[in-house]
Structures are given as C-alpha cells and as structure tokens.
Design an enzyme around this catalytic site. Structure first.
Site, short mmCIF file in Angstrom:
data_model
loop_
_atom_site.label_atom_id
_atom_site.label_comp_id
_atom_site.label_asym_id
_atom_site.label_seq_id
_atom_site.Cartn_x
_atom_site.Cartn_y
_atom_site.Cartn_z
N SER A 178 48.39 24.46 43.57
CA SER A 178 48.99 25.76 43.83
C SER A 178 49.34 25.86 45.32
CB SER A 178 48.03 26.87 43.39
OG SER A 178 48.68 28.11 43.34
N ASP A 440 52.52 26.33 32.78
CA ASP A 440 52.27 27.07 34.02
C ASP A 440 53.50 27.88 34.40
OD1 ASP A 440 51.46 27.99 36.49
OD2 ASP A 440 51.59 26.04 37.48
N HIS A 465 48.15 25.65 35.00
CA HIS A 465 48.15 25.57 36.47
C HIS A 465 47.22 24.46 36.95
CE1 HIS A 465 49.65 27.41 40.06
NE2 HIS A 465 48.48 27.81 40.51
#
Length: 506
Positions: A178, A440, A465
């Site tokens: 991320s 995601d 994710h």
C-alpha cells in the site's frame, strides 16, 4: 518557533545529534505484543534510531533528532563459508504503528531463510511511537510540518546506510504494501545505491501521480467485489441507502435510524453524512482485506469477508425484507468483527472523516494521514451511484482544498511529490516488482503491465490488498502462490546480477 533551546534540550524533547554514527536505544527484547496476523516470530531486538528531524535543512535545525522505532529479526541472517554476509530485508513502514505491519508481513519471514537475510522493519515518522514532538504536539499544525513521504524515505535511507556500514551488508531488498509499497518503490528510485531490489505491493503510484486514469474507479471495484459474491448484493446496498435518504425526511426518523444501525447515541440529521461515510468505509475496507482466511489486519474478520457480509445481507432480506437493516448488519460485521462484543456502534469513534475519502483510520494516525493527504496525495475518485452502489459523493480538488485550508492552513500539492519521484515514469528504473491483486480496489491505480525487463508487474487474480506480502496459508489461492514464486525468482535473479556486476567492477 517549532524548536527552541531549553536546558540543554531542543524544544519538545529533541536532543542535539550525538557524535556516534550509530546510537541504539533498546525499547525491549523481552516484551512484545502477541502476533495478531501472520504467524511470525517475535523480534529478536526492538530499538530506536536517533533520526534526523529535517534532512533538507542546514544549520542548527539539522542537528535535531527524534527516536525512530525499529524491529529486527536476525535468526535467519548468516554468513557463507566464503565470508559473504546475507542481505538486508527492510520493510518501509506505513501510516500506522509498526507492530501491525510486522505481524502481517509473513512473506519476508517465509523467504528470508533462502537468502540468509536480516529482517528489519522501520516505523514511519509520526506513526506509532516514532513521534518527533511527543504524543500531543506532534499533531499540531506546527508539529506536523516535518511529516512528508520525502522526509520518510530519507529516514529509511539513513537507517539502511547505517546498517550496511555497521553490519558489512552489501545487498538490500526493500518491501512494502500500500503506501509502504509506494515508499519502497521510491526508495529504489531515490536511493538506488542503497536499495538493490524493491518489492512494492498494492502501490497505486500512477494514481497518486495522476498519470493513470483507470477505466474502473475505486468504488466501482468495491461494487464488483460484492457483485462477485452475489449479484443481488449491490442492489440491496443501493436500495438500503435510498431507504435511508427517504427515512430522514419522515417524522420519527431519529429513533428508526438509531434502532436500524444499533447506534450508541441517538441519531439526528447532523450525523447523516457521517453515517453514510461510516457504512461506505466498512464495505470498502472489507473489499481491501478480502482475504481467503480469517485475519485481523483491519479488525477481526472472517475468511472472504465480502462474501460473509453479502451472505449476511441476503439472510437479513429473507428474515425481514428490510434493505436498510441488511446494510446495517453488513456494516456491523466490519466494526464488530467475528468476536461481536459491541452492543452498539459509536460511528464517530469508529470512523473519522478526512481528506482521504477511503478513510484515515482512527486515533492519532488519522491526523497524520489526513495531513499527508492535505499536502502530498490525491488518491481515490469519489462514488457516484452510477457505476457503483454508493451514494454520490461530492469530493473534488475545490472541496479538498477548502477542507485542508480550514483544518491545517495548507492545500494539497501532489505535483511537488510527484516530481520528487519521477512522476510514476518508471521507464528508466530497474529492479522493481509491482504486485497487484485484482480484488483490491486500489489495483486500478497501480502498475499493471511490465514497464521494462527489470520493472515487472505481478498480478494476483484472487488477491486483495497486498495479499502476497502476507505469510503463506493453506487457504491461499493459486494466483498468490504463483506470484510469490515469481517474486522470489526475480529477487534472486536481480541480486545475483548485482553480485556479478560488482565482481566485474573489481
């Protein structure tokens, strides 16, 4: 002034830079919170590094420091018979306390024995315990002035350089997921002399740099995830929101909404937008962490939480036929988790509105991330109720500028950050893996195709994710198993190539 001299200390807890190159303060080697994610071992050492406050100033301020938290695991680190020291695996910390990322990044521990690697996790400044001005003043407008991704990557660079020198390490692989994945890619771009390979998972760099304009926006992918669980679910959510909008126009709506959502405090019209955001946040978060097994990265959730939430809505529809109650039950899964200990919901404690429409989390970290979105980042596009199941959200640069100016006295400047990081143009870069899971919602803003022979895209069809950064699990889908094998092969290939190049240079 931010910094002042007081009794031999520089204001708000700062100390003058010590002369030693390396200065470790051991937080603890005996106590550590139990792992709450992947089955990872406890750190062998937890220490703080006396980090430079401002890497880009000169004079007195350049000598000011703060303690930055570091986790280390050295049980896999070894030296070969010919004296070659194993590489450094370093995780570039995200927008939260370091413990959570350490506990949920088992991939590094799974593969470290193959490389004889030393594992180090570095906490991001202004998150967790790495607070330059302490737990209160760090989050004032004045105290936040030193929070930026550019300062953070310089922090990582300083610690990596120190470790390479002190431990005689010659090769470094950085990992991140991320925002941490964005940082780890930036480390390879800005500091290629320090980082040999970068593994950046679920890192929406093109979206941040505004060079990507995906066909499917963030909330449309969330909607698609729910539709994949059952085609009826997006319609239930849309009708549930429609019913909520209609309900607040009727008499006695306060009691009805309070009861439908099991709210701790009586509902009133001033809370309407926040309630909508609370619901939307629950569903987008479950889409992000739609893992194939129970996990508690963002709350204690069951396997495939999107499917679980969808099934709860379908069950409620069979029981009551009430779409609003069905939406409330699904949202409650995220905030109450599988433990189900909450008797009611405090929507202001559980969700904080901020400059990031996908949420900033809660607690002090929410303030720090809000600041970063008010200065550097513009991320997801808003919901529209045409291509997605959520109510339309008016959220554009004018709205964000007004919000940020009122709250912090600043406005976002994503162009400045983008220029510092090549504006997501990776054609001249090398040795970067960009992985994205197609479940995601962030994947549309990521690097989805190979850029060149050494900037590779790895796609995880059944992945949410940064699923590939998590430790291996019997429930892993085939695509993430294959992705991890590809990543290991590329890391080995590029590290070996670096060794060969170094040997030729000598």
């Amino acid at each position: 002034a931010v910094v002042s001299t007081q009794s031999g200390h520089y204001g708000r807890g700062f100390l003058r830079q010590p002369p030693a190159v390396m200065y470790w303060l051991v937080f603890s080697v005996l106590f550590f919170a139990p792992a709450s994610g992947d089955d990872v071992p406890k750190p062998t050492r937890i220490w703080s590094y006396p980090q430079t406050l401002d890497h880009f100033s000169y004079g007195e301020i350049s000598s000011l420091i703060f303690p930055q938290k570091v986790f280390e695991y050295n049980k896999f680190w070894n030296t070969t018979e010919d004296g070659e020291v194993g590489p450094l695996f370093v995780y570039t910390g995200n927008e939260g306390p370091l413990d959570s990322f350490y506990d949920n990044t088992g991939f590094m521990f799974d593969i470290a024995p193959q490389f004889g690697a030393l594992i180090v996790f570095i906490e991001h400044r202004y998150y967790g315990q790495s607070l330059p001005f302490g737990p209160e003043e760090s989050f004032t407008n004045e105290g936040l002035a030193y929070l930026s991704s550019i300062q953070a990557t310089a922090d990582f660079a300083e610690i990596i350089a120190m470790l390479k020198k002190e431990r005689n390490i010659t090769q470094v692989v950085s990992f991140g997921g991320s925002y941490g994945g964005m940082l780890t890619a930036w480390m390879r771009l800005r500091y290629p002399q320090l980082v040999d390979v970068a593994v950046a998972a679920s890192a929406p760099l093109p979206m941040m740099a505004q060079t990507a304009h995906p066909e499917k926006a963030f909330f449309q992918i969330v909607t698609d995830d729910f539709a994949a669980a059952d085609a009826k679910c997006p319609g239930i959510v849309q009708r549930g929101f429609t019913k909520l909008y209609a309900m607040v126009k009727t008499s006695g709506y306060q009691e009805a909404v309070t009861a439908a959502f099991s709210l701790c405090a009586p509902f009133n019209s001033t809370q309407f937008d926040h309630l909508v955001g609370w619901v939307r946040n629950s569903m987008l978060m479950m889409a992000m962490v739609d893992y194939p097994y129970p996990a508690d990265f963002f709350g204690r959730l069951p396997a495939w939480p999107v499917t679980a939430a969808c099934n709860m809505m379908l069950d409620e529809m069979k029981k009551s036929g009430d779409e609003l109650k069905a939406v409330a039950v699904a949202a409650g899964l995220f905030y109450n988790g599988t433990a189900g200990t909450k008797q009611c919901f405090d929507i202001y404690d559980e969700f904080i509105e901020c400059a990031d429409i996908t949420g900033c989390g809660t607690g002090p970290e929410a303030v720090a991330w809000d600041w970063q979105c008010c200065t550097e980042f513009q991320l997801a596009t808003p919901s529209n109720n045409v291509t997605d199941m959520f109510p339309p959200l008016t959220w554009n640069t004018d709205v964000v500028d007004k919000y940020c100016k009122a709250k912090y006295g600043v406005t976002p400047d994503p162009v400045k950050a983008s220029l510092s990081y090549w504006s997501a143009d990776f054609t001249s870069a090398s040795n970067i893996i960009f992985s994205n899971g197609l479940l995601d919602p962030w994947h549309a803003g990521g690097v989805l195709e190979d850029v060149n022979p050494t900037v590779k895209a790895v796609i995880v069809k059944e992945g949410a994710h940064h699923l590939d950064m998590r430790g291996s699990d019997p429930a892993d889908p085939p695509s993430v198993i294959a992705a991890r094998k590809t990543e290991v092969a590329l890391i080995k290939k590029w590290l070996n190539s670096q060794k060969e190049k170094t040997s030729l240079d000598f």
